[in-house]
Write an enzyme that holds these catalytic residues in place. Structure first.
Site, PDB file in Angstrom:
ATOM      1  N   HIS A  13     -21.876  16.539   1.803  1.00 28.72           N
ATOM      2  CA  HIS A  13     -21.576  16.951   0.435  1.00 28.72           C
ATOM      3  C   HIS A  13     -20.419  17.943   0.459  1.00 28.72           C
ATOM      4  O   HIS A  13     -20.394  18.804   1.334  1.00 28.72           O
ATOM      5  CB  HIS A  13     -22.813  17.617  -0.181  1.00 28.72           C
ATOM      6  N   LYS A  41       0.820  -1.214   0.000  1.00 24.64           N
ATOM      7  CA  LYS A  41       0.000   0.000   0.000  1.00 24.64           C
ATOM      8  C   LYS A  41       0.856   1.268   0.000  1.00 24.64           C
ATOM      9  O   LYS A  41       0.489   2.272  -0.600  1.00 24.64           O
ATOM     10  CB  LYS A  41      -0.965   0.021   1.197  1.00 24.64           C
TER      11      LYS A  41
HETATM   12  P1  NAI Z   1      -5.111 -14.831  -6.084  1.00 28.71           P
HETATM   13  O1  NAI Z   1      -5.764 -16.108  -5.792  1.00 28.71           O
HETATM   14  O2  NAI Z   1      -5.791 -13.552  -5.808  1.00 28.71           O
HETATM   15  O3  NAI Z   1      -4.756 -14.778  -7.641  1.00 28.71           O
HETATM   16  C1  NAI Z   1      -4.012 -15.769  -8.285  1.00 28.71           C
HETATM   17  C2  NAI Z   1      -4.342 -15.695  -9.751  1.00 28.71           C
HETATM   18  O4  NAI Z   1      -3.456 -16.495 -10.466  1.00 28.71           O
HETATM   19  C3  NAI Z   1      -5.739 -16.199 -10.085  1.00 28.71           C
HETATM   20  O5  NAI Z   1      -6.370 -15.250 -10.883  1.00 28.71           O
HETATM   21  C4  NAI Z   1      -5.473 -17.504 -10.811  1.00 28.71           C
HETATM   22  O6  NAI Z   1      -6.463 -17.800 -11.750  1.00 28.71           O
HETATM   23  C5  NAI Z   1      -4.141 -17.228 -11.446  1.00 28.71           C
HETATM   24  N1  NAI Z   1      -3.313 -18.387 -11.759  1.00 28.71           N
HETATM   25  C6  NAI Z   1      -3.115 -19.491 -11.014  1.00 28.71           C
HETATM   26  N2  NAI Z   1      -2.210 -20.308 -11.614  1.00 28.71           N
HETATM   27  C7  NAI Z   1      -1.825 -19.686 -12.751  1.00 28.71           C
HETATM   28  C8  NAI Z   1      -0.902 -19.993 -13.791  1.00 28.71           C
HETATM   29  N3  NAI Z   1      -0.160 -21.104 -13.765  1.00 28.71           N
HETATM   30  N4  NAI Z   1      -0.757 -19.110 -14.812  1.00 28.71           N
HETATM   31  C9  NAI Z   1      -1.485 -17.969 -14.828  1.00 28.71           C
HETATM   32  N5  NAI Z   1      -2.363 -17.638 -13.877  1.00 28.71           N
HETATM   33  C10 NAI Z   1      -2.527 -18.472 -12.849  1.00 28.71           C
HETATM   34  O7  NAI Z   1      -3.673 -14.918  -5.393  1.00 28.71           O
HETATM   35  P2  NAI Z   1      -2.576 -13.815  -5.131  1.00 28.71           P
HETATM   36  O8  NAI Z   1      -2.781 -12.653  -6.013  1.00 28.71           O
HETATM   37  O9  NAI Z   1      -1.280 -14.527  -5.208  1.00 28.71           O
HETATM   38  O10 NAI Z   1      -2.869 -13.383  -3.669  1.00 28.71           O
HETATM   39  C11 NAI Z   1      -2.710 -14.326  -2.616  1.00 28.71           C
HETATM   40  C12 NAI Z   1      -3.627 -14.045  -1.474  1.00 28.71           C
HETATM   41  O11 NAI Z   1      -3.306 -12.845  -0.850  1.00 28.71           O
HETATM   42  C13 NAI Z   1      -5.061 -13.983  -1.898  1.00 28.71           C
HETATM   43  O12 NAI Z   1      -5.769 -14.929  -1.144  1.00 28.71           O
HETATM   44  C14 NAI Z   1      -5.509 -12.600  -1.560  1.00 28.71           C
HETATM   45  O13 NAI Z   1      -6.777 -12.615  -0.978  1.00 28.71           O
HETATM   46  C15 NAI Z   1      -4.464 -12.109  -0.590  1.00 28.71           C
HETATM   47  N6  NAI Z   1      -4.178 -10.710  -0.838  1.00 28.71           N
HETATM   48  C16 NAI Z   1      -5.113  -9.787  -0.511  1.00 28.71           C
HETATM   49  C17 NAI Z   1      -4.909  -8.468  -0.761  1.00 28.71           C
HETATM   50  C18 NAI Z   1      -5.979  -7.508  -0.452  1.00 28.71           C
HETATM   51  O14 NAI Z   1      -6.894  -7.862   0.260  1.00 28.71           O
HETATM   52  N7  NAI Z   1      -5.930  -6.301  -0.973  1.00 28.71           N
HETATM   53  C19 NAI Z   1      -3.656  -7.980  -1.349  1.00 28.71           C
HETATM   54  C20 NAI Z   1      -2.784  -9.038  -1.716  1.00 28.71           C
HETATM   55  C21 NAI Z   1      -3.043 -10.331  -1.441  1.00 28.71           C
END
Ligand code: NAI
Length: 468
Positions: free
Chosen positions: A444, A51
């Protein structure tokens, strides 16, 4: 003789540290064991540092685009080392703050690796190399999750990196390929795009941010593309070759036997997190660990009732605020209070540009459940405040029950969506109706007026748009 604690909390992330503090507030003798740094992934390498970089890159972009607001900012440059030092300072302040709160509340902290060696026993290999055995009336597993690695893209910390390295870069790559168009991939993809990298996103499924209302993700995708990103959906990164000049030629599998090669300088792998439930000694005590997850009930209890699990390791969604809330609930249960995980909604905020924030059911989920819903919408472009802050992309969408007008879901894409969603979460917890939000006077000019107007649009009489 081993010291006996009311609770030993394994892990000092947003689940574990909050649980430890709440336990101490409730007069429990508590020990928190952390193998890396208090604050966990969230404070040290995840939510907070990302962030900070998001804010810095946003400010940079704003300065560069200042001319439309009459601000001529010549020669605006990025000092990435200074940016990293500034970010590091924030992290340090927060982790020091947690240690201070531990001391002030009487939480004991041991740095080391904990293993559950009995129903009431934890053995710690301390960071100094010693061994400490402690007795625990209760054990809270709050070990979080770890970055998933793809075998064909093994992390080397330099050119093939995960989120931890991506928030610590001291050089901005000319080109970055992001594998995974999920939360981390898009948040950090937006950062490096703003800082000057050419971004390619390779996402395995047919849409970015799978699970989020596609109307919302379309706004983020459009902006990424407008600023030059290449988005490859239903595509997988198959492998790479290092070229003579040090760049990486990544082969992307587009399906149907088609491939495309993208040349890049760095690959960020962000394909999800794996929960850290294995190897803690739980299986030996009869607690099932399912693909790293430690299943537990509404009170956070595992199959062994005095052993609890909270946060990422206990199940989806893997969100810091869900972990913290579970930590508080479990602390109260251990201290003998009545508590349970009985919330209506866990809001989620995604810090892309623009931001996305959601709480409750989406339009699609509602339809799948056979609910008869009404949709209220309102665009940021119709808000004076959005114009004044020069950020008009996005909209509010509110899903409600058609017959009763009860609010079922709030979906926002636009500036400050992450802050605006709290009102939506409160509405859901209070079982509010469209009228409750719509008839509440919102100051507002603010962005929050959008939620009021979207509610009124659901009722058919928003003032500042035509109600179709
Ligand atoms: P994510 O589950 O959000 O996204 C992973 C993405 O990678 C998915 O869209 C999936 O379809 C894709 N994917 C999987 N294997 C793949 C491949 N071999 N080739 C291409 N695409 C592929 O996981 P991410 O972004 O790593 O985040 C991890 C965790 O951290 C999540 O559970 C998320 O909720 C949390 N997080 C939350 C944040 C927030 O609340 N703002 C910020 C960062 C992370």
């Amino acid at each position: 003789m081993a010291t006996t604690y009311d609770a030993v909390v394994i892990g000092g992330g947003p689940g574990g540290y909050v649980c430890s503090i709440r336990l101490a507030q409730l007069k429990q003798k508590v020990l928190c064991v952390e193998k890396d740094e208090v604050g966990g992934v969230c404070l040290n390498w995840g939510c907070v540092p990302s962030k900070a970089l998001i804010a810095a890159s946003h400010t940079y972009e704003k300065a560069k685009d200042g001319a439309s607001m009459g601000l001529i900012c010549d020669n605006v440059r990025v000092d990435v080392n200074k940016m990293q030092d500034w970010k590091g300072g924030i992290v340090k302040k927060l982790t020091t703050g947690i240690r201070g709160l531990f001391r002030g509340n009487g939480v004991e902290l041991v740095m080391g690796n904990a293993k559950i060696t009995g129903k009431n026993q934890v053995t710690i290999t301390t960071s100094e190399g010693g061994t400490q055995v402690v007795e625990a009336k209760n054990i809270v597993v709050a070990t979080g999750s770890s970055t998933i690695e793809i075998p064909t893209f093994k992390f080397d910390g330099k050119k093939i990196i995960g989120a931890k390295e991506a928030v610590s870069l001291r050089e901005i790559p000319k080109r970055m390929l992001v594998i995974g168009g999920g939360v981390i991939g898009l948040e950090l993809g937006c950062v490096y795009q703003k800082l000057g990298s050419e971004i390619t996103v390779v996402e395995a499924t047919a849409s970015l941010l799978p699970g989020v209302d596609p109307d919302l993700t379309a706004v983020v995708e459009k902006r990424l593309v407008k600023h030059g990103a290449k988005i490859m959906k239903s595509a997988k990164a198959a492998g790479y070759e290092t070229q003579a000049d040090g760049s990486l030629a990544v082969r992307v599998d587009l399906g149907d036997g088609k491939f495309e090669t993208i040349v890049t300088d760095m690959v960020l792998v962000a394909v999800g997190m794996r929960p850290n439930g294995a190897g803690l000694g739980l299986e030996e005590l009869g607690v099932k660990v399912e693909r790293g997850f430690v299943p537990c009930d509404q009170l956070g209890r595992t199959a062994v009732p005095n052993i609890y699990a909270i946060g990422d390791v206990s199940g989806q969604p893997m969100l810091a605020h869900k972990a913290s809330k579970e930590g508080e609930v479990v602390a109260e249960i251990i201290a003998g209070h009545k508590a349970a995980k009985d919330w209506v909604a866990i809001p989620a905020a995604i810090f892309t540009d623009p931001e996305i924030a959601v709480a409750g059911v989406s339009e699609e989920e509602a339809k799948k459940k056979g609910l008869d819903v009404k949709i209220g919408k309102f665009p940021f472009a119709a808000l004076g405040r959005a114009m004044a802050v020069n950020e008009t992309d996005g909209f509010f969408k509110i899903v409600s029950d058609k017959a009763t007008h009860q609010v079922l879901g709030i979906h926002i894409v636009g500036p400050s969506a992450s802050d605006l969603i709290s009102e939506g979460a409160l509405a859901l917890e209070m079982h509010a109706f469209l009228e409750d939000i719509g008839l509440t006077i919102h100051p507002h000019p603010t962005l929050g007026e959008g939620l009021m107007e979207a509610s009124m649009n659901g009722l058919g009489h928003a003032v500042h748009i035509l109600n179709r």
